[in-house]
Design a protein around this motif. Structure first.
Motif, PDB file in Angstrom:
ATOM      1  N   UNK A  53     -22.193 -57.582 -38.106  1.00 21.27           N
ATOM      2  CA  UNK A  53     -21.452 -58.336 -36.967  1.00 21.27           C
ATOM      3  C   UNK A  53     -20.236 -58.762 -37.488  1.00 21.27           C
ATOM      4  N   UNK A  54     -19.336 -58.470 -36.925  1.00 24.60           N
ATOM      5  CA  UNK A  54     -17.792 -58.843 -37.311  1.00 24.60           C
ATOM      6  C   UNK A  54     -17.922 -60.357 -37.293  1.00 24.60           C
ATOM      7  N   UNK A  55     -18.159 -60.932 -36.113  1.00 24.25           N
ATOM      8  CA  UNK A  55     -18.140 -62.421 -36.076  1.00 24.25           C
ATOM      9  C   UNK A  55     -18.896 -63.188 -37.048  1.00 24.25           C
ATOM     10  N   UNK A  56     -19.999 -62.365 -37.914  1.00 29.70           N
ATOM     11  CA  UNK A  56     -20.665 -63.368 -38.657  1.00 29.70           C
ATOM     12  C   UNK A  56     -20.539 -62.799 -40.546  1.00 29.70           C
ATOM     13  N   UNK A  57     -19.639 -61.910 -40.615  1.00 30.76           N
ATOM     14  CA  UNK A  57     -19.187 -61.125 -41.992  1.00 30.76           C
ATOM     15  C   UNK A  57     -17.721 -61.089 -42.080  1.00 30.76           C
ATOM     16  N   UNK A  81     -12.503 -63.945 -39.515  1.00 26.30           N
ATOM     17  CA  UNK A  81     -13.226 -62.817 -39.180  1.00 26.30           C
ATOM     18  C   UNK A  81     -12.818 -61.929 -38.178  1.00 26.30           C
ATOM     19  N   UNK A  82     -13.248 -60.713 -38.397  1.00 22.65           N
ATOM     20  CA  UNK A  82     -12.505 -59.674 -37.465  1.00 22.65           C
ATOM     21  C   UNK A  82     -13.390 -59.557 -36.137  1.00 22.65           C
ATOM     22  N   UNK A  83     -12.754 -60.049 -34.970  1.00 25.10           N
ATOM     23  CA  UNK A  83     -13.129 -59.924 -33.652  1.00 25.10           C
ATOM     24  C   UNK A  83     -12.842 -58.722 -32.941  1.00 25.10           C
ATOM     25  N   UNK A  84     -13.942 -57.971 -32.374  1.00 30.40           N
ATOM     26  CA  UNK A  84     -13.506 -56.868 -31.502  1.00 30.40           C
ATOM     27  C   UNK A  84     -12.691 -56.935 -30.497  1.00 30.40           C
ATOM     28  N   UNK A  85     -12.580 -58.297 -29.894  1.00 28.61           N
ATOM     29  CA  UNK A  85     -11.831 -58.603 -28.666  1.00 28.61           C
ATOM     30  C   UNK A  85     -10.503 -58.852 -28.897  1.00 28.61           C
ATOM     31  N   UNK A  86     -10.027 -59.033 -30.241  1.00 25.14           N
ATOM     32  CA  UNK A  86      -8.482 -59.316 -30.508  1.00 25.14           C
ATOM     33  C   UNK A  86      -8.171 -58.335 -31.584  1.00 25.14           C
ATOM     34  N   UNK A 347       6.631 -64.998 -45.679  1.00 24.75           N
ATOM     35  CA  UNK A 347       5.971 -66.131 -45.290  1.00 24.75           C
ATOM     36  C   UNK A 347       4.858 -65.873 -44.262  1.00 24.75           C
ATOM     37  N   UNK A 348       4.505 -64.822 -43.957  1.00 28.01           N
ATOM     38  CA  UNK A 348       3.443 -64.122 -43.061  1.00 28.01           C
ATOM     39  C   UNK A 348       2.365 -63.613 -43.798  1.00 28.01           C
ATOM     40  N   UNK A 349       1.262 -63.769 -43.409  1.00 23.46           N
ATOM     41  CA  UNK A 349       0.152 -62.923 -43.993  1.00 23.46           C
ATOM     42  C   UNK A 349      -0.427 -62.024 -43.134  1.00 23.46           C
ATOM     43  N   UNK A 350      -0.723 -60.844 -43.710  1.00 22.04           N
ATOM     44  CA  UNK A 350      -1.218 -59.857 -43.408  1.00 22.04           C
ATOM     45  C   UNK A 350      -2.238 -59.234 -43.892  1.00 22.04           C
ATOM     46  N   UNK A 351      -3.252 -58.518 -43.226  1.00 26.33           N
ATOM     47  CA  UNK A 351      -4.319 -57.836 -43.738  1.00 26.33           C
ATOM     48  C   UNK A 351      -4.306 -56.362 -43.290  1.00 26.33           C
ATOM     49  N   UNK A 352      -4.331 -55.543 -44.421  1.00 26.68           N
ATOM     50  CA  UNK A 352      -4.629 -54.318 -44.212  1.00 26.68           C
ATOM     51  C   UNK A 352      -6.113 -53.594 -44.696  1.00 26.68           C
ATOM     52  N   UNK A 353      -6.452 -52.831 -44.007  1.00 25.55           N
ATOM     53  CA  UNK A 353      -7.920 -52.325 -44.261  1.00 25.55           C
ATOM     54  C   UNK A 353      -7.678 -50.656 -44.327  1.00 25.55           C
TER      55      UNK A 353
END
Length: 393
Positions: A53-57, A81-86, A347-353
């Motif tokens: 579950x993206x909301x709990x991991x 947390x990676x939300x599927x809605x955003x 000064x901006x944070x980014x996440x790459x997967x």
């Protein structure tokens, strides 16, 4: 009909769908609910579901705050947390109760973290429930704790590597230190137990980079450059079996040399249940240009005792530029076996997967983080967390 009369399998399925904070409150309802929730088997079921579950991991990031000279060290913590809605955005949420612990050291695969203070205070924390246990103070200035789980005793253990100057050493160019190793079993030991490493290598504390150590299925892995028989760097992976408290070493490929291993652009991770070395290479384009990036992922095939290499060159050019000029790179992985990069750019944070199978990249903006001044790579850490109710003792 009372809840206690329902079949236990049905109760476990219902309760496993609840977040950890709710389950903590449920433990106060009755002795029956408390016994069920603190049972190790239920904890395994709850954690396994949380991983899907993206909301709990998610991930825990910490940022060191710049303070006036001689002021106490401060850190702030956020969960991601990676939300599927955003899509395209990750919301950072402040974890205020952790702010009193100034330095994040390591995390186990269960989502627990080790935090420590400069004077030797060490604590194990459950980010989901807020439970914290402080361990006895270690009387060393330079130390690094590593957290793992013993499935036989069903106890958490902390391996502590300490470093001090060796007055008897004649080698003043390199390795004029001596190292001691200690173990503390949470909920059992009252003091640290010193243990010996009788192998050829030294389990060497890594004091600045949380990406140099990872816990996988009862084993703590740490990459090391110290050899008892040589004054020169010889990189390898040191392993510590949490249950039997024994050491061994994994030799790295010859291609991974001292120049190849850049602590700022590399990490030791769990990828698909296996230990992996990840390297991001930054190459300027001759004659000008923005520069290019690619990533090497070396995974250890434990059964065959060999390394497999996978080179990823599919980073989109625009995102490659962000990674190339990023002030810091921090690494993690998720339950899908994907590589996660945290970058700070302008000064901006980014996440790459990066999905290693399809070699497809995804980019996320990080919102909700206060505008703190970040000047160096060492001021940010990134760790995996997962919602769970495993009791610490």
């Amino acid at each position: 009909m009372s809840a206690s009369t329902l079949p236990q399998e049905i109760l476990m399925e219902i309760l496993s769908k609840l977040p950890a904070k709710t389950l903590v409150r449920f433990r106060c309802v009755s002795k029956f609910f408390c016994a069920l929730i603190v049972d190790h088997g239920f904890g395994v079921v709850h954690r396994s579901l949380s991983l899907t579950l993206p909301s709990r991991a998610g991930f825990l990031i910490s940022i060191e705050l710049r303070t006036p000279p001689f002021a106490p060290l401060r850190r702030v913590y956020y969960t991601l947390n990676f939300s599927p809605h955003r899509r395209g955005t990750v919301q950072a949420n402040r974890v205020g109760y952790l702010d009193a612990a100034p330095f994040l050291i390591s995390s186990s695969s269960d989502g627990l973290i080790c935090v420590s203070k400069p004077k030797g205070d060490v604590a194990v924390c459950n980010v989901s429930t807020g439970q914290r246990i402080f361990l006895p103070r270690i009387q060393y200035k330079d130390y690094a704790p590593y957290l793992g789980y013993d499935s036989q005793s069903k106890r958490y253990k902390v391996l502590m590597a300490t470093k001090m100057i060796d007055p008897e050493s004649n080698n003043y160019l390199y390795n004029n230190y001596k190292y001691k190793l200690w173990v503390f079993t949470v909920g059992v030991d009252r003091s640290w137990r010193e243990i010996n490493n009788c192998g050829s290598y030294i389990f060497h504390p890594s004091f600045y980079n949380s990406n140099t150590c990872v816990y996988i299925d009862g084993v703590i892995y740490s990459h090391n450059s110290l050899n008892k028989h040589s004054m020169f760097h010889k990189f390898h992976i040191e392993t510590f079996e949490v249950g039997c408290e024994s050491f061994s070493a994994i030799t790295l490929p010859d291609e991974i040399s001292e120049k190849y291993l850049d602590f700022e652009n590399s990490a030791l991770l769990e990828v698909g249940g296996r230990v992996a070395m990840v390297f991001v290479h930054l190459h300027p384009i001759l004659g000008g240009g923005e520069g290019v990036c690619y990533m090497d992922v070396w995974t250890w095939e434990k059964s065959e005792k060999c390394w497999e290499k996978n080179t990823i060159t599919t980073i989109p050019l625009e995102w490659s530029r962000i990674i190339y000029y990023a002030k810091c790179l921090r690494f993690a992985s998720n339950h899908d076996g994907e590589i996660v990069l945290l970058c700070i750019y302008v000064k901006q944070l980014f996440i790459f997967v990066c999905n290693l199978k399809s070699e497809v990249w995804k980019k996320f903006d990080v919102s909700g983080v206060d505008d703190f001044p970040i000047f160096s790579y060492w001021e940010v850490t990134l760790n995996n967390i997962v919602d769970h109710v495993f009791p610490l003792e």
